[in-house]
Design a protein around this motif. Structure first.
Motif, PDB file in Angstrom:
ATOM      1  N   LYS A  60     -12.991   8.397  -1.574  1.00  0.00           N
ATOM      2  CA  LYS A  60     -13.239   9.550  -0.718  1.00  0.00           C
ATOM      3  C   LYS A  60     -12.055  10.515  -0.738  1.00  0.00           C
ATOM      4  O   LYS A  60     -12.218  11.731  -0.787  1.00  0.00           O
ATOM      5  CB  LYS A  60     -13.529   9.106   0.724  1.00  0.00           C
ATOM      6  CG  LYS A  60     -14.811   8.309   0.867  1.00  0.00           C
ATOM      7  CD  LYS A  60     -16.002   9.055   0.283  1.00  0.00           C
ATOM      8  CE  LYS A  60     -17.229   8.191   0.175  1.00  0.00           C
ATOM      9  NZ  LYS A  60     -18.309   8.821  -0.592  1.00  0.00           N
ATOM     10  N   ALA A  76     -15.608  11.962   5.866  1.00  0.00           N
ATOM     11  CA  ALA A  76     -15.567  10.506   5.736  1.00  0.00           C
ATOM     12  C   ALA A  76     -14.131   9.986   5.725  1.00  0.00           C
ATOM     13  O   ALA A  76     -13.838   8.927   6.290  1.00  0.00           O
ATOM     14  CB  ALA A  76     -16.288  10.074   4.460  1.00  0.00           C
ATOM     15  N   SER A 123     -18.039  16.494   2.691  1.00  0.00           N
ATOM     16  CA  SER A 123     -18.441  15.127   3.041  1.00  0.00           C
ATOM     17  C   SER A 123     -17.281  14.153   2.885  1.00  0.00           C
ATOM     18  O   SER A 123     -17.095  13.252   3.714  1.00  0.00           O
ATOM     19  CB  SER A 123     -19.625  14.681   2.192  1.00  0.00           C
ATOM     20  OG  SER A 123     -19.314  14.727   0.820  1.00  0.00           O
ATOM     21  N   CYS A 124     -16.501  14.322   1.833  1.00  0.00           N
ATOM     22  CA  CYS A 124     -15.352  13.429   1.615  1.00  0.00           C
ATOM     23  C   CYS A 124     -14.286  13.624   2.689  1.00  0.00           C
ATOM     24  O   CYS A 124     -13.657  12.664   3.135  1.00  0.00           O
ATOM     25  CB  CYS A 124     -14.753  13.648   0.230  1.00  0.00           C
ATOM     26  SG  CYS A 124     -15.738  12.971  -1.114  1.00  0.00           S
ATOM     27  N   GLY A 154     -20.848  10.509   2.615  1.00  0.00           N
ATOM     28  CA  GLY A 154     -19.816   9.907   3.450  1.00  0.00           C
ATOM     29  C   GLY A 154     -20.065   8.448   3.744  1.00  0.00           C
ATOM     30  O   GLY A 154     -19.129   7.665   3.873  1.00  0.00           O
ATOM     31  N   GLY A 198     -20.612  13.982   6.635  1.00  0.00           N
ATOM     32  CA  GLY A 198     -19.770  12.951   6.024  1.00  0.00           C
ATOM     33  C   GLY A 198     -19.151  12.023   7.061  1.00  0.00           C
ATOM     34  O   GLY A 198     -19.121  10.801   6.875  1.00  0.00           O
TER      35      GLY A 198
END
Length: 274
Positions: A73, A213, A209-210, A174, A109
């Motif tokens: 991630k 997350a 999203s990364c 995520g 995420g």
């Protein structure tokens, strides 16, 4: 020549950071992780499915699953961030439009990472198989790959459906990951954007999203900085090379690459579901 210089500077910067953190991991091991990051992000940028390469490879190297996920991630988010800088600098994308996609995918995420910590792994694998099979059939039936769309297509918009889709793609990425970039590429193609534009926007959603997350996974303590920096260095290089050549890839080859990645993802997830 300028691109080669930039890539060399990125590599040198990554090595410099690794030397500064007094890593106890040996250099050959970190070099392998850099190469894994390059290959995974190169494939992932063009067709999605980069996690099909990076995650299994890191597990084969003996890196625990939680550390592997958190590292992925972080590196994917950093690589996608580098893409955003390039796309903004070359005016390929508009920040006003990207902002809403990024916010939606960040929230998605983070939510996905929270859900992952609750749901059993088998449930996640079952959801992933269903989504991947659905995406596979959408991909092979899509005729828009061969449409004569203009390279400067500007169909991107901030309507509610786009924000909702960004949230769900972000949530999937995520919380699980494999195929998320493929989902976003196909979504933007179905929204009458070119393959090049769809690839660029997949980087936007991937960053959001990364990032979302990563905030969650960082709190768990599952992050080893030498692994993260090495994978991120390779990922940035792989992403930049892919963005340089994406406009030169024939659409038939692009579609074949995405379809192949989808099949491999389905096989991998189905195998884990056994």
């Amino acid at each position: 020549m300028r691109t080669l210089i930039n890539l060399s500077m990125i590599f040198a910067g990554g090595v410099f950071l690794l030397l500064q953190i007094n890593s106890t991991t040996n250099i050959p091991f970190l070099s392998i992780i850099i190469c894994i990051g390059m290959l995974g992000s190169f494939i992932g940028t063009l067709a999605g499915g980069g996690g099909l390469i990076t995650l299994p490879a890191m597990l084969l190297l003996g890196i625990p699953i939680h550390f592997s996920i958190a590292t992925n991630k972080f590196s994917s988010g950093i690589a996608s961030l580098s893409s955003l800088f390039v796309l903004l600098k070359t005016k390929e994308l508009n920040m006003k439009i990207m902002k809403s996609y990024i916010i939606s995918s960040i929230i998605g995420g983070g939510f996905g990472a929270l859900v992952t910590s609750i749901l059993p792994e088998k449930w996640l694998n079952l959801i992933a198989i269903c989504l991947l099979i659905f995406t596979f059939f959408v991909s092979i039936k899509s005729k828009k790959w061969y449409s004569e769309l203009q390279a400067n297509n500007t169909n991107l918009n901030n309507n509610r459906s786009s924000k909702v889709m960004s949230f769900f793609i972000g949530m999937y990425d995520g919380g699980f990951g494999p195929g998320s970039s493929t989902f976003s590429i196909l979504y933007f193609i179905k929204s009458k954007n070119t393959y090049v534009k769809a690839t660029q926007m997949s980087r936007v959603l991937n960053f959001g999203s990364c990032f979302g997350a990563f905030i969650i996974f960082y709190q768990t303590g599952y992050l080893q900085w030498d692994y993260a920096i090495a994978l991120a260095t390779g990922s940035i290089i792989g992403t930049q090379v892919a963005l340089k050549i994406v406009s030169k890839i024939p659409l038939k080859i692009a579609k074949g690459l995405v379809t192949t990645i989808l099949i491999l993802l389905i096989v991998q997830v189905a195998w884990q579901f056994k």
